[in-house]
Write a protein that holds these residues in place. Structure first.
Motif, PDB file in Angstrom:
ATOM      1  N   CYS A   1       0.724  -1.374   0.064  1.00  0.00           N
ATOM      2  CA  CYS A   1      -0.166  -0.033   0.097  1.00  0.00           C
ATOM      3  C   CYS A   1       0.763   1.373  -0.173  1.00  0.00           C
ATOM      4  O   CYS A   1       0.438   2.317  -0.251  1.00  0.00           O
ATOM      5  CB  CYS A   1      -0.921  -0.090   1.084  1.00  0.00           C
ATOM      6  SG  CYS A   1      -0.235  -0.004   2.778  1.00  0.00           S
TER       7      CYS A   1
ATOM      8  N   ARG B   1      -5.669   4.846  -3.196  1.00  0.00           N
ATOM      9  CA  ARG B   1      -6.993   4.031  -3.130  1.00  0.00           C
ATOM     10  C   ARG B   1      -7.220   3.609  -4.692  1.00  0.00           C
ATOM     11  O   ARG B   1      -7.621   2.682  -5.005  1.00  0.00           O
ATOM     12  CB  ARG B   1      -8.183   4.781  -2.429  1.00  0.00           C
ATOM     13  CG  ARG B   1      -7.951   4.834  -0.859  1.00  0.00           C
ATOM     14  CD  ARG B   1      -9.249   5.124  -0.180  1.00  0.00           C
ATOM     15  NE  ARG B   1      -9.068   4.800   1.125  1.00  0.00           N
ATOM     16  CZ  ARG B   1      -8.476   5.597   2.004  1.00  0.00           C
ATOM     17  NH1 ARG B   1      -7.705   6.622   1.468  1.00  0.00           N
ATOM     18  NH2 ARG B   1      -8.313   5.508   3.449  1.00  0.00           N
ATOM     19  N   GLN B   2      -7.260   4.759  -5.580  1.00  0.00           N
ATOM     20  CA  GLN B   2      -7.832   4.522  -7.012  1.00  0.00           C
ATOM     21  C   GLN B   2      -6.654   3.482  -7.629  1.00  0.00           C
ATOM     22  O   GLN B   2      -7.297   2.475  -8.370  1.00  0.00           O
ATOM     23  CB  GLN B   2      -7.781   5.866  -7.929  1.00  0.00           C
ATOM     24  CG  GLN B   2      -8.165   5.531  -9.169  1.00  0.00           C
ATOM     25  CD  GLN B   2      -8.245   6.943  -9.834  1.00  0.00           C
ATOM     26  OE1 GLN B   2      -8.695   7.835  -9.136  1.00  0.00           O
ATOM     27  NE2 GLN B   2      -8.344   6.892 -11.200  1.00  0.00           N
TER      28      GLN B   2
ATOM     29  N   GLY C   1      -7.269   0.038  -6.053  1.00  0.00           N
ATOM     30  CA  GLY C   1      -8.427  -0.506  -6.778  1.00  0.00           C
ATOM     31  C   GLY C   1      -8.394  -1.088  -8.110  1.00  0.00           C
ATOM     32  O   GLY C   1      -8.787  -2.006  -8.495  1.00  0.00           O
ATOM     33  N   GLU C   2      -7.702   0.036  -9.039  1.00  0.00           N
ATOM     34  CA  GLU C   2      -7.512  -0.582 -10.442  1.00  0.00           C
ATOM     35  C   GLU C   2      -6.708  -1.754 -10.539  1.00  0.00           C
ATOM     36  O   GLU C   2      -7.025  -2.715 -11.388  1.00  0.00           O
ATOM     37  CB  GLU C   2      -6.842   0.599 -11.209  1.00  0.00           C
ATOM     38  CG  GLU C   2      -7.915   1.934 -11.393  1.00  0.00           C
ATOM     39  CD  GLU C   2      -7.247   3.035 -11.917  1.00  0.00           C
ATOM     40  OE1 GLU C   2      -5.921   2.976 -12.249  1.00  0.00           O
ATOM     41  OE2 GLU C   2      -7.913   3.936 -12.259  1.00  0.00           O
TER      42      GLU C   2
ATOM     43  N   ASP D   1      -8.832  -4.734  -9.505  1.00  0.00           N
ATOM     44  CA  ASP D   1      -9.792  -5.243 -10.600  1.00  0.00           C
ATOM     45  C   ASP D   1      -9.176  -5.931 -11.904  1.00  0.00           C
ATOM     46  O   ASP D   1      -9.530  -6.838 -12.321  1.00  0.00           O
ATOM     47  CB  ASP D   1     -10.233  -4.026 -11.320  1.00  0.00           C
ATOM     48  CG  ASP D   1     -11.202  -3.231 -10.308  1.00  0.00           C
ATOM     49  OD1 ASP D   1     -11.733  -4.015  -9.511  1.00  0.00           O
ATOM     50  OD2 ASP D   1     -11.560  -1.957 -10.485  1.00  0.00           O
TER      51      ASP D   1
ATOM     52  N   PHE E   1      -9.209  -2.050   2.991  1.00  0.00           N
ATOM     53  CA  PHE E   1      -9.462  -1.511   1.804  1.00  0.00           C
ATOM     54  C   PHE E   1      -9.990  -2.752   0.655  1.00  0.00           C
ATOM     55  O   PHE E   1     -10.899  -2.604  -0.085  1.00  0.00           O
ATOM     56  CB  PHE E   1      -8.503  -0.400   1.011  1.00  0.00           C
ATOM     57  CG  PHE E   1      -8.829  -0.018  -0.322  1.00  0.00           C
ATOM     58  CD1 PHE E   1      -9.755   0.922  -0.450  1.00  0.00           C
ATOM     59  CD2 PHE E   1      -8.160  -0.576  -1.327  1.00  0.00           C
ATOM     60  CE1 PHE E   1     -10.212   1.489  -1.753  1.00  0.00           C
ATOM     61  CE2 PHE E   1      -8.518  -0.176  -2.627  1.00  0.00           C
ATOM     62  CZ  PHE E   1      -9.297   0.752  -2.766  1.00  0.00           C
ATOM     63  N   ILE E   2      -9.090  -3.655   0.557  1.00  0.00           N
ATOM     64  CA  ILE E   2      -9.220  -4.645  -0.322  1.00  0.00           C
ATOM     65  C   ILE E   2     -10.753  -5.289   0.051  1.00  0.00           C
ATOM     66  O   ILE E   2     -11.366  -5.590  -0.943  1.00  0.00           O
ATOM     67  CB  ILE E   2      -8.296  -5.702  -0.379  1.00  0.00           C
ATOM     68  CG1 ILE E   2      -6.917  -4.999  -0.553  1.00  0.00           C
ATOM     69  CG2 ILE E   2      -8.740  -6.966  -1.128  1.00  0.00           C
ATOM     70  CD1 ILE E   2      -5.570  -6.092  -0.409  1.00  0.00           C
TER      71      ILE E   2
ATOM     72  N   GLU F   1     -13.277  -4.006   1.316  1.00  0.00           N
ATOM     73  CA  GLU F   1     -14.364  -2.832   1.036  1.00  0.00           C
ATOM     74  C   GLU F   1     -14.535  -2.884  -0.639  1.00  0.00           C
ATOM     75  O   GLU F   1     -15.389  -2.827  -0.921  1.00  0.00           O
ATOM     76  CB  GLU F   1     -13.930  -1.489   1.584  1.00  0.00           C
ATOM     77  CG  GLU F   1     -13.944  -1.360   2.704  1.00  0.00           C
ATOM     78  CD  GLU F   1     -13.490  -0.092   3.275  1.00  0.00           C
ATOM     79  OE1 GLU F   1     -12.984   0.767   2.484  1.00  0.00           O
ATOM     80  OE2 GLU F   1     -13.191   0.096   4.464  1.00  0.00           O
ATOM     81  N   HIS F   2     -13.496  -2.959  -1.565  1.00  0.00           N
ATOM     82  CA  HIS F   2     -13.458  -3.010  -2.813  1.00  0.00           C
ATOM     83  C   HIS F   2     -13.927  -4.093  -3.499  1.00  0.00           C
ATOM     84  O   HIS F   2     -14.445  -4.330  -4.356  1.00  0.00           O
ATOM     85  CB  HIS F   2     -11.889  -2.432  -3.235  1.00  0.00           C
ATOM     86  CG  HIS F   2     -11.957  -2.150  -4.513  1.00  0.00           C
ATOM     87  ND1 HIS F   2     -12.280  -0.971  -5.194  1.00  0.00           N
ATOM     88  CD2 HIS F   2     -11.462  -3.093  -5.789  1.00  0.00           C
ATOM     89  CE1 HIS F   2     -12.198  -1.093  -6.627  1.00  0.00           C
ATOM     90  NE2 HIS F   2     -11.662  -2.521  -7.002  1.00  0.00           N
ATOM     91  N   SER F   3     -13.316  -5.309  -2.936  1.00  0.00           N
ATOM     92  CA  SER F   3     -13.554  -6.491  -3.649  1.00  0.00           C
ATOM     93  C   SER F   3     -14.380  -7.659  -2.792  1.00  0.00           C
ATOM     94  O   SER F   3     -14.263  -8.762  -3.310  1.00  0.00           O
ATOM     95  CB  SER F   3     -12.033  -6.936  -4.070  1.00  0.00           C
ATOM     96  OG  SER F   3     -11.280  -6.056  -4.771  1.00  0.00           O
TER      97      SER F   3
END
Length: 289
Positions: free
Chosen positions: A76, A81-82, A85-86, A89, A125-126, A128-130
């Motif tokens: 990290c 975060r963007q 996150g990308e 994905d 964060f992971i 939350e995102h995934s």
């Protein structure tokens, strides 16, 4: 150690992303040799920012497509975060389902720590995102993180990563199994019971081992260090002694209930495979006691 005996054993090998075409060819050969023993997964280390990160992505996706699950290390530090996150994905789209989530070290020349400062924040964060897309591995330090102010603080930091959603952990390498046993006992008393897989560093080159160990805070016991020093430039004696020492340690770990082993290969097959063969690891070894 009782909590660790309930988990199915798993075995894995770690690579670093090669920098050259020759390095890529060598890694393909090493990957093929290690794939023959049917590990549960490979992992690939990560460098924050720029071409180092891109090499990790390329290596992970290429290896994963060859049929054995491959887990990227994801740091990290220095990232937004963007950006993270990308990257998540991208890995999801390529079928990757396991990630080693780390704080990481700040690359030289990079001024800002990034939006996520600690590994537990990255794990949160992971999730939350995934969601539950990824099995999340985190780092553990039986001899305690070199930057931890106290042993108690380090244990609490590990517990925060588990509370944030980590599934399992891989330890920094060590050569004193008692440090691992004590670490697990402390976690059990805190009610933390995820699988914690010992990280194993084969001993091949004494000067490299000393440099790595000084950097990451791994202790080389005096009796091992002195014997390696005594061998001088006798690389074959170093190899034989190192193989015996690490094999014996792995036997103690598995007999005590460790839920597998994670080998730091340094992109070499033979040192890890020699230990593997000495241990006689097969399907029976993947069943817990």
């Amino acid at each position: 150690m009782e909590s660790q005996k309930q988990f199915k054993r798993r075995f894995s090998f770690e690579f670093f992303p090669p920098k050259t075409d020759a390095g890529k060819e060598k890694l393909q050969t090493v990957r093929g040799q290690l794939a023959e023993v049917d590990p549960d997964f490979f992992s690939v280390t990560f460098g924050a920012g720029g071409s180092t990160r891109d090499r990790t992505i390329e290596t992970v996706i290429n290896l994963h497509k060859q049929g054995i699950s491959t887990a990227p290390h994801l740091s990290c530090v220095g990232g937004t975060r963007q950006e993270i996150g990308e990257l998540l994905d991208l890995y999801r789209e390529n079928g990757v389902n396991r990630i080693v989530a780390l704080r990481g070290d700040m690359p030289s020349g990079m001024g800002a720590a990034g939006e996520l400062r600690y590994a537990n924040e990255l794990v949160s964060f992971i999730r939350e995102h995934s969601g539950d897309t990824f099995n999340l591995e985190v780092a553990a330090y039986p001899e305690f993180h070199p930057q931890a102010r106290t042993a108690e603080e380090d244990l609490k930091n590990f517990a925060r990563k588990v509370e944030a959603g980590a599934n399992s952990a891989i330890t920094q390498y060590f050569f004193n199994p008692d440090s691992y046993f004590y670490f697990i006992d402390r976690l059990e008393k805190m009610g933390v019971t995820i699988p914690v897989v010992p990280g194993i560093m084969p001993i091949v080159n004494f000067s490299n081992l000393t440099r790595f160990s000084d950097m990451c805070g791994a202790e080389i016991p005096r009796w091992i260090r002195k014997q390696l020093e005594a061998y001088g430039d006798d690389s074959e004696s170093i190899r034989q002694f190192g193989e015996e020492v690490v094999t014996n340690m792995c036997e103690k770990l598995l007999e005590a209930g460790a839920p597998g082993l994670h080998f730091y290969t340094l992109n070499q097959a033979e040192p890890s495979l020699s230990i593997w063969k000495n241990l006689g690891i097969g399907e029976r070894e993947r069943i817990p006691f």
